[in-house]
Design a protein around this motif. Structure first.
Motif, mmCIF file in Angstrom:
data_model
loop_
_atom_site.group_PDB
_atom_site.id
_atom_site.type_symbol
_atom_site.label_atom_id
_atom_site.label_comp_id
_atom_site.label_asym_id
_atom_site.label_seq_id
_atom_site.Cartn_x
_atom_site.Cartn_y
_atom_site.Cartn_z
ATOM 1 N N LEU A 12 0.815 -1.212 0.000
ATOM 2 C CA LEU A 12 0.000 0.000 0.000
ATOM 3 C C LEU A 12 0.849 1.263 0.000
ATOM 4 O O LEU A 12 0.397 2.317 -0.452
ATOM 5 N N SER A 13 2.066 1.173 0.485
ATOM 6 C CA SER A 13 2.942 2.345 0.476
ATOM 7 C C SER A 13 3.507 2.628 -0.914
ATOM 8 O O SER A 13 3.921 3.757 -1.201
ATOM 9 N N ARG A 14 3.502 1.630 -1.802
ATOM 10 C CA ARG A 14 4.104 1.789 -3.124
ATOM 11 C C ARG A 14 3.091 1.861 -4.262
ATOM 12 O O ARG A 14 3.449 2.264 -5.370
ATOM 13 N N TYR A 15 1.868 1.454 -3.993
ATOM 14 C CA TYR A 15 0.828 1.470 -5.038
ATOM 15 C C TYR A 15 -0.256 2.453 -4.610
ATOM 16 O O TYR A 15 -1.226 2.089 -3.949
ATOM 17 N N GLY A 16 -0.061 3.714 -4.991
ATOM 18 C CA GLY A 16 -0.912 4.795 -4.497
ATOM 19 C C GLY A 16 -2.369 4.677 -4.889
ATOM 20 O O GLY A 16 -3.260 4.960 -4.086
ATOM 21 N N GLN A 26 -12.927 0.529 2.087
ATOM 22 C CA GLN A 26 -13.018 0.052 3.465
ATOM 23 C C GLN A 26 -13.847 0.994 4.331
ATOM 24 O O GLN A 26 -14.610 0.537 5.191
ATOM 25 N N ALA A 27 -13.711 2.294 4.098
ATOM 26 C CA ALA A 27 -14.480 3.257 4.886
ATOM 27 C C ALA A 27 -15.977 3.105 4.641
ATOM 28 O O ALA A 27 -16.793 3.291 5.558
ATOM 29 N N ASP A 28 -16.340 2.738 3.406
ATOM 30 C CA ASP A 28 -17.764 2.585 3.062
ATOM 31 C C ASP A 28 -18.291 1.197 3.425
ATOM 32 O O ASP A 28 -19.328 1.066 4.077
ATOM 33 N N ALA A 29 -17.581 0.168 3.000
ATOM 34 C CA ALA A 29 -18.080 -1.201 3.156
ATOM 35 C C ALA A 29 -17.885 -1.745 4.562
ATOM 36 O O ALA A 29 -18.636 -2.628 4.992
ATOM 37 N N TYR A 30 -16.912 -1.229 5.281
ATOM 38 C CA TYR A 30 -16.613 -1.735 6.623
ATOM 39 C C TYR A 30 -16.773 -0.628 7.667
ATOM 40 O O TYR A 30 -15.960 -0.483 8.561
ATOM 41 N N ASP A 31 -17.853 0.108 7.507
ATOM 42 C CA ASP A 31 -18.233 1.137 8.473
ATOM 43 C C ASP A 31 -19.189 0.493 9.476
ATOM 44 O O ASP A 31 -20.286 0.067 9.106
ATOM 45 N N LEU A 74 -10.242 -5.567 10.520
ATOM 46 C CA LEU A 74 -10.136 -5.938 9.115
ATOM 47 C C LEU A 74 -9.528 -4.825 8.262
ATOM 48 O O LEU A 74 -8.925 -5.094 7.222
ATOM 49 N N ARG A 75 -9.683 -3.597 8.699
ATOM 50 C CA ARG A 75 -9.270 -2.459 7.890
ATOM 51 C C ARG A 75 -7.771 -2.180 8.022
ATOM 52 O O ARG A 75 -7.154 -2.453 9.044
ATOM 53 N N ASP A 76 -7.198 -1.612 6.955
ATOM 54 C CA ASP A 76 -5.802 -1.185 6.976
ATOM 55 C C ASP A 76 -5.714 0.246 7.487
ATOM 56 O O ASP A 76 -6.684 1.013 7.416
ATOM 57 N N ASP A 77 -4.550 0.628 7.976
ATOM 58 C CA ASP A 77 -4.313 2.013 8.376
ATOM 59 C C ASP A 77 -3.974 2.809 7.119
ATOM 60 O O ASP A 77 -2.831 2.790 6.638
ATOM 61 N N ASP A 127 -9.264 -7.071 -0.325
ATOM 62 C CA ASP A 127 -9.827 -5.753 0.026
ATOM 63 C C ASP A 127 -9.719 -5.437 1.508
ATOM 64 O O ASP A 127 -9.798 -4.274 1.901
ATOM 65 N N VAL A 128 -9.549 -6.465 2.353
ATOM 66 C CA VAL A 128 -9.377 -6.276 3.792
ATOM 67 C C VAL A 128 -8.388 -7.322 4.301
ATOM 68 O O VAL A 128 -7.928 -8.174 3.553
ATOM 69 N N GLN A 129 -8.098 -7.248 5.587
ATOM 70 C CA GLN A 129 -7.110 -8.158 6.165
ATOM 71 C C GLN A 129 -7.724 -9.532 6.446
ATOM 72 O O GLN A 129 -7.937 -9.935 7.592
ATOM 73 N N ARG A 130 -8.007 -10.233 5.345
ATOM 74 C CA ARG A 130 -8.463 -11.614 5.387
ATOM 75 C C ARG A 130 -7.721 -12.405 4.326
ATOM 76 O O ARG A 130 -7.449 -11.882 3.242
ATOM 77 N N PRO A 131 -7.387 -13.670 4.596
ATOM 78 C CA PRO A 131 -6.710 -14.486 3.580
ATOM 79 C C PRO A 131 -7.617 -14.733 2.384
ATOM 80 O O PRO A 131 -8.823 -14.966 2.534
ATOM 81 N N PHE A 132 -7.023 -14.706 1.200
ATOM 82 C CA PHE A 132 -7.792 -14.950 -0.013
ATOM 83 C C PHE A 132 -8.356 -16.366 -0.034
ATOM 84 O O PHE A 132 -9.432 -16.617 -0.580
#
Length: 256
Positions: A12-16, A26-31, A74-77, A127-132
């Motif tokens: 996430l730091s390299r793929y803007g 994440q803000a919408d779907a995991y609110d 589940l969400r990333d920072d 899309d979130v912190q879950r294994p594919f």
């Protein structure tokens, strides 16, 4: 061929564009506000209960606190991620008579697309912190796809992503699509090419959603999709490719 597991923060730091897409998603779907309950509501707390429970203030507060904890885990920072302005989504698909034919052909056509767009290195991330691979499925093409992905480093326990060159992505792509199509409980999967402002979302209907952030890239993408053998949904509607009755063979939801 290069396929390497990489932690989520590093990707996430390299793929803007990918970070910006997931920040909004994440803000919408995991609110947690989306599923907040109130005292006095009737809720089934256990499937074995004889009837729904009328929530007390304490029960409602506890359920909401649990939901907030689970969602934010589940969400990333992504507080530092850019808020890019979306320029619309292009839905591309590869005309095929069935999923088997699609899986056999997708790598060849995607290779043409990637080379024409000068895409060389890719990130693959849920899309979130879950294994594919966190859902089991006994459908034979899915079992074979899972075995292939495990051989390439995927697991049921890690939510890390992968970076790969074009050859590596072509090796993964048909197998990723089988999981996306048939595992209804799997997390959504995104792909982004290094240096581009386009995010690809693999769809269970055998489409690719290209979320764009630059007008010129969007125009170039649409021209290149056609020359690579893809077609575009001109009205922007995501349609099922193969199942006329909307029933997708092998698609399962594992609730265990």
């Amino acid at each position: 061929m290069h396929i390497q597991q990489v932690n989520r923060a590093g990707i996430l730091s390299r793929y803007g564009a990918l970070a910006s897409y997931l920040k909004r998603w994440q803000a919408d779907a995991y609110d947690p506000a989306n599923i907040e309950v109130q005292a006095g509501e009737k809720v089934w707390l256990d499937m074995d209960d004889a009837s729904a429970t009328v929530l007390s203030e304490e029960q409602a507060a506890n359920l909401n606190a649990t939901a907030r904890s689970e969602f934010f885990a589940l969400r990333d920072d992504l507080t530092a991620a850019d808020d890019l302005t979306e320029m619309g989504t292009v839905i591309g698909y590869l005309p095929s008579p069935n999923m088997d034919a699609f899986a056999d052909r997708i790598a060849m056509h995607f290779e043409t697309l990637a080379k024409d767009l000068e895409w060389q290195r890719f990130a693959v991330l849920t899309d979130v912190q879950r294994p594919f691979l966190d859902q089991k499925n006994d459908f034979d093409p899915v079992r074979k796809a899972e075995a292939h992905l495990v051989d390439r480093g995927f697991s049921r326990s890690s939510s890390d992503g992968f970076e790969c060159d074009l050859e590596g992505l072509l090796d993964l792509l048909p197998h990723l699509f089988w999981i996306v199509r048939c595992n209804a409980g799997a997390p959504k999967l995104q792909i982004s090419a290094e240096g581009t402002n386009i995010v690809l979302i693999l769809c269970h209907r055998a489409n690719i959603h290209f979320c764009t952030y630059k007008v010129r890239e969007k125009i170039w993408l649409k021209k290149t999709l056609a020359s690579a053998g893809f077609e575009i949904e001109m009205d922007g509607v995501c349609r099922e490719r193969f199942a006329s009755d909307s029933g997708i063979e092998g698609r399962q939801l594992d609730l265990s």
